[in-house]
Design an enzyme around this catalytic site. Structure first.
Site, PDB file in Angstrom:
ATOM      1  N   PRO A 257       0.822  -1.211   0.000  1.00 36.77           N
ATOM      2  CA  PRO A 257       0.000   0.000   0.000  1.00 36.77           C
ATOM      3  C   PRO A 257       0.857   1.261   0.000  1.00 36.77           C
ATOM      4  O   PRO A 257       1.925   1.291   0.621  1.00 36.77           O
ATOM      5  CB  PRO A 257      -0.784  -0.102   1.318  1.00 36.77           C
ATOM      6  CG  PRO A 257       0.098  -0.905   2.218  1.00 36.77           C
ATOM      7  CD  PRO A 257       0.851  -1.858   1.325  1.00 36.77           C
ATOM      8  N   GLY A 258       0.403   2.260  -0.688  1.00 35.26           N
ATOM      9  CA  GLY A 258       1.074   3.558  -0.683  1.00 35.26           C
ATOM     10  C   GLY A 258       0.083   4.602  -0.210  1.00 35.26           C
ATOM     11  O   GLY A 258       0.066   5.034   0.923  1.00 35.26           O
ATOM     12  N   ARG A 295      -2.140  16.405  -9.112  1.00 33.36           N
ATOM     13  CA  ARG A 295      -3.228  15.429  -9.208  1.00 33.36           C
ATOM     14  C   ARG A 295      -4.539  15.999  -9.785  1.00 33.36           C
ATOM     15  O   ARG A 295      -5.188  15.333 -10.598  1.00 33.36           O
ATOM     16  CB  ARG A 295      -3.513  14.780  -7.853  1.00 33.36           C
ATOM     17  CG  ARG A 295      -2.308  14.078  -7.230  1.00 33.36           C
ATOM     18  CD  ARG A 295      -2.688  13.128  -6.123  1.00 33.36           C
ATOM     19  NE  ARG A 295      -3.389  11.979  -6.626  1.00 33.36           N
ATOM     20  CZ  ARG A 295      -4.690  11.826  -6.601  1.00 33.36           C
ATOM     21  NH1 ARG A 295      -5.442  12.733  -6.040  1.00 33.36           N
ATOM     22  NH2 ARG A 295      -5.250  10.755  -7.120  1.00 33.36           N
ATOM     23  N   CYS A 326       1.955  29.105 -15.720  1.00 35.40           N
ATOM     24  CA  CYS A 326       1.421  29.575 -17.000  1.00 35.40           C
ATOM     25  C   CYS A 326       0.838  28.434 -17.821  1.00 35.40           C
ATOM     26  O   CYS A 326       1.358  28.084 -18.890  1.00 35.40           O
ATOM     27  CB  CYS A 326       2.512  30.304 -17.762  1.00 35.40           C
ATOM     28  SG  CYS A 326       3.070  31.711 -16.818  1.00 35.40           S
ATOM     29  N   GLU A 327      -0.178  27.819 -17.293  1.00 33.74           N
ATOM     30  CA  GLU A 327      -0.909  26.754 -17.972  1.00 33.74           C
ATOM     31  C   GLU A 327      -2.351  26.835 -17.494  1.00 33.74           C
ATOM     32  O   GLU A 327      -2.584  27.005 -16.291  1.00 33.74           O
ATOM     33  CB  GLU A 327      -0.392  25.367 -17.539  1.00 33.74           C
ATOM     34  CG  GLU A 327       1.060  25.109 -17.789  1.00 33.74           C
ATOM     35  CD  GLU A 327       1.312  24.146 -18.932  1.00 33.74           C
ATOM     36  OE1 GLU A 327       0.334  23.610 -19.501  1.00 33.74           O
ATOM     37  OE2 GLU A 327       2.491  23.950 -19.238  1.00 33.74           O
ATOM     38  N   TYR A 355       1.395  11.100  -3.426  1.00 32.86           N
ATOM     39  CA  TYR A 355       1.566  11.572  -4.799  1.00 32.86           C
ATOM     40  C   TYR A 355       1.396  13.088  -4.880  1.00 32.86           C
ATOM     41  O   TYR A 355       0.873  13.619  -5.852  1.00 32.86           O
ATOM     42  CB  TYR A 355       0.595  10.847  -5.754  1.00 32.86           C
ATOM     43  CG  TYR A 355       0.709   9.344  -5.634  1.00 32.86           C
ATOM     44  CD1 TYR A 355       1.845   8.697  -6.096  1.00 32.86           C
ATOM     45  CD2 TYR A 355      -0.280   8.563  -5.024  1.00 32.86           C
ATOM     46  CE1 TYR A 355       1.980   7.315  -5.964  1.00 32.86           C
ATOM     47  CE2 TYR A 355      -0.147   7.198  -4.889  1.00 32.86           C
ATOM     48  CZ  TYR A 355       0.983   6.578  -5.363  1.00 32.86           C
ATOM     49  OH  TYR A 355       1.127   5.224  -5.225  1.00 32.86           O
TER      50      TYR A 355
HETATM   51  N1  LLP Z   1       2.890  -1.331  -6.054  1.00 33.94           N
HETATM   52  C1  LLP Z   1       3.127  -1.016  -7.330  1.00 33.94           C
HETATM   53  C2  LLP Z   1       3.863  -1.956  -8.173  1.00 33.94           C
HETATM   54  C3  LLP Z   1       2.686   0.222  -7.845  1.00 33.94           C
HETATM   55  O1  LLP Z   1       2.925   0.524  -9.110  1.00 33.94           O
HETATM   56  C4  LLP Z   1       1.988   1.118  -7.005  1.00 33.94           C
HETATM   57  C5  LLP Z   1       1.530   2.430  -7.507  1.00 33.94           C
HETATM   58  C6  LLP Z   1       1.781   0.751  -5.665  1.00 33.94           C
HETATM   59  C7  LLP Z   1       2.217  -0.488  -5.222  1.00 33.94           C
HETATM   60  C8  LLP Z   1       1.065   1.646  -4.684  1.00 33.94           C
HETATM   61  O2  LLP Z   1      -0.220   1.915  -5.086  1.00 33.94           O
HETATM   62  P1  LLP Z   1      -1.216   2.708  -4.097  1.00 33.94           P
HETATM   63  O3  LLP Z   1      -1.455   1.829  -2.880  1.00 33.94           O
HETATM   64  O4  LLP Z   1      -0.562   3.951  -3.714  1.00 33.94           O
HETATM   65  O5  LLP Z   1      -2.436   2.896  -4.890  1.00 33.94           O
HETATM   66  N2  LLP Z   1       0.195   9.152  -9.181  1.00 33.94           N
HETATM   67  C9  LLP Z   1      -1.078   8.455  -9.090  1.00 33.94           C
HETATM   68  C10 LLP Z   1      -0.925   7.064  -8.513  1.00 33.94           C
HETATM   69  C11 LLP Z   1       0.066   6.197  -9.258  1.00 33.94           C
HETATM   70  C12 LLP Z   1       0.233   4.830  -8.660  1.00 33.94           C
HETATM   71  C13 LLP Z   1       1.374   4.105  -9.278  1.00 33.94           C
HETATM   72  N3  LLP Z   1       1.652   2.803  -8.718  1.00 33.94           N
HETATM   73  C14 LLP Z   1      -2.057   9.326  -8.292  1.00 33.94           C
HETATM   74  O6  LLP Z   1      -1.678  10.405  -7.832  1.00 33.94           O
HETATM   75  O7  LLP Z   1      -3.227   8.945  -8.149  1.00 33.94           O
END
Ligand code: LLP
Length: 408
Positions: A257-258, A295, A326-327, A355
């Site tokens: 999880p992130g 985002r 400037c966008e 993110y």
């Molecule tokens: N594991 C892998 C292999 C991943 O590619 C990712 C996220 C995660 C775990 C963690 O995913 P999470 O639990 O955070 O959903 N920038 C985008 C999100 C990109 C996610 C990329 N991969 C945003 O701001 O919504």
């Protein structure tokens, strides 16, 4: 937040370490009945102090680059607690990870597995490898952050998996002992996870019938959070749906999880610079921009925006909250009902812990902003605001060759 904004300046990110801790513990607890590891996906927020916080809680780490490996090692992580994911690892990154003894590589193609074996032979290492499969499950999220459908570059077509395991019998160093997946991000229903667990469980049983050892199962990350205070699934919901399918396999489960761990634990604090009207449209121009938080424009993400001190007038007005870049894509909210703020007011853009800073850039030559971590009563600056000199640090020219005349 007001005094903090004065002390640190705006824009700045402010994180609650206590919230990150509570969320890690509740994720971990949800799966406590089975052998498992939570490996925080550091791409969401890779500040060193955030990584140290997770390390102290016993978290492992999911990384996708040499730079992320460097960060987790700097934060004091044991290399054995690290899972190296990612679809395009370079030889240099593989060597770096092999050299320090990373716990698991998630390979995303047969070619990567072959390269890993070759480098492991050269460096005399015996890495543990897991295959990231593409389960062809629709996570029903924004198309840019869906990853588990066949049209995406991620993972290996499940039909190729048995052949790759047969091939792995010829390997001398790389030990292929697991399956993994990551179907996407900001997923707001437990169903796609359960469907994925069902698919993976079937493949584990088939592979075992052919005599392969499958010790670990990596379920990736992707659990979404509620950006608008709507109900969202919890780790307990995931556990309830997935464990009946996975528990009988007896594999060690890995989760990456992130966002779920850090997203709600952060705000982007920004100051109102000007109010402006163009015809019917009203704009609140703030000092943060899409370079600080991309985002809203990149994924049409909704982040709540609250004034840190409620204005005296209760009325709300419909505005676009925009930055200095400037966008026209430089916005945090469009046609949003916001308190009737004035220049100088401080706003908090909520749920920006994941993110947010991780995707920040120097576009329009804005120095990247400061980051603050609050833990208990301690308020700590964990990244200073960049200076103008930081902007040009790498720009020292030196001649590295000359072109030969082409002759025609
Ligand atoms: N594991 C892998 C292999 C991943 O590619 C990712 C996220 C995660 C775990 C963690 O995913 P999470 O639990 O955070 O959903 N920038 C985008 C999100 C990109 C996610 C990329 N991969 C945003 O701001 O919504």
């Amino acid at each position: 937040m007001g005094p903090l904004a004065t002390q640190v300046g705006t824009p700045c990110y402010v994180y609650s370490g206590d919230d990150m801790k509570a969320r890690f513990q509740s994720f971990d607890r949800a799966f406590s009945s089975v052998a498992h590891r939570v490996c925080y996906a550091i791409k969401a927020n890779s500040n060193l102090e955030v990584l140290r916080l997770f390390r102290r809680l016993g978290s492992g780490f999911d990384i996708v680059s040499g730079g992320e490996l460097f960060r987790v090692l700097r934060a004091g992580a044991s290399p054995a607690s690290v899972v190296f994911s990612g679809v395009g690892k370079t030889v240099e990154e593989i060597d770096y990870a092999l050299g320090c003894g990373v716990g698991q590589f998630n390979a995303e193609s047969a070619e990567e597995l072959k390269l890993l074996e070759a480098r492991a032979r050269t460096l005399n290492r015996a890495p543990r490898v897991s295959l990231r499969v593409n389960p062809n499950v629709d996570p029903r999220t924004h198309p840019y952050i869906a990853t588990g459908l066949q049209e995406h570059k991620f993972g290996i077509d499940v039909r190729l998996v048995p052949g790759i395991f047969r091939f792995s019998r010829t390997l001398k160093k790389a030990r292929l002992e697991g399956l993994g997946c990551h179907i996407g991000s900001q997923i707001l229903s437990a169903e796609p996870f359960v469907e994925t667990a069902r698919t993976l469980a079937r493949h584990v049983r088939e592979l075992r019938r052919s005599g392969f050892r499958i010790a670990t199962l990596d379920l990736g990350g992707g659990l979404g959070i509620s950006y608008q205070d709507k109900p969202a699934p919890t780790p307990d919901d995931l556990a309830r749906g997935m464990l009946p399918l996975l528990d009988p396999l007896g594999c060690e489960l890995i989760f990456e999880p992130g966002r779920w761990l850090v997203g709600r634990a952060g705000v982007l604090v920004t100051r109102v610079l000007f109010l402006k009207r163009n015809g019917r449209k009203r704009f609140v121009i703030v000092d943060a921009g899409m370079n600080d938080l991309i985002r809203p424009t990149l994924y049409h993400a909704h982040h709540q925006i609250l004034p840190v001190k409620l204005p005296l007038r209760a009325a709300k007005i419909r505005v676009d909250v925009v930055g200095p870049i400037c966008e026209s894509g430089d916005f945090f909210a469009r046609e949003r009902l916001l308190e009737d703020v004035v220049a100088g007011d401080i706003l908090a853009i909520r749920d920006a812990g994941a993110y947010g800073f991780a995707l920040a850039s120097n576009y329009n030559s804005h120095p990247r902003c400061a980051e603050v971590l609050i833990q208990g009563k301690m308020v700590v600056l964990v990244r200073r605001r960049e200076t103008y000199s930081d902007l040009i640090r790498g720009e020292k020219s030196m001649q590295i060759g000359s072109l030969r005349p082409s002759g025609n």
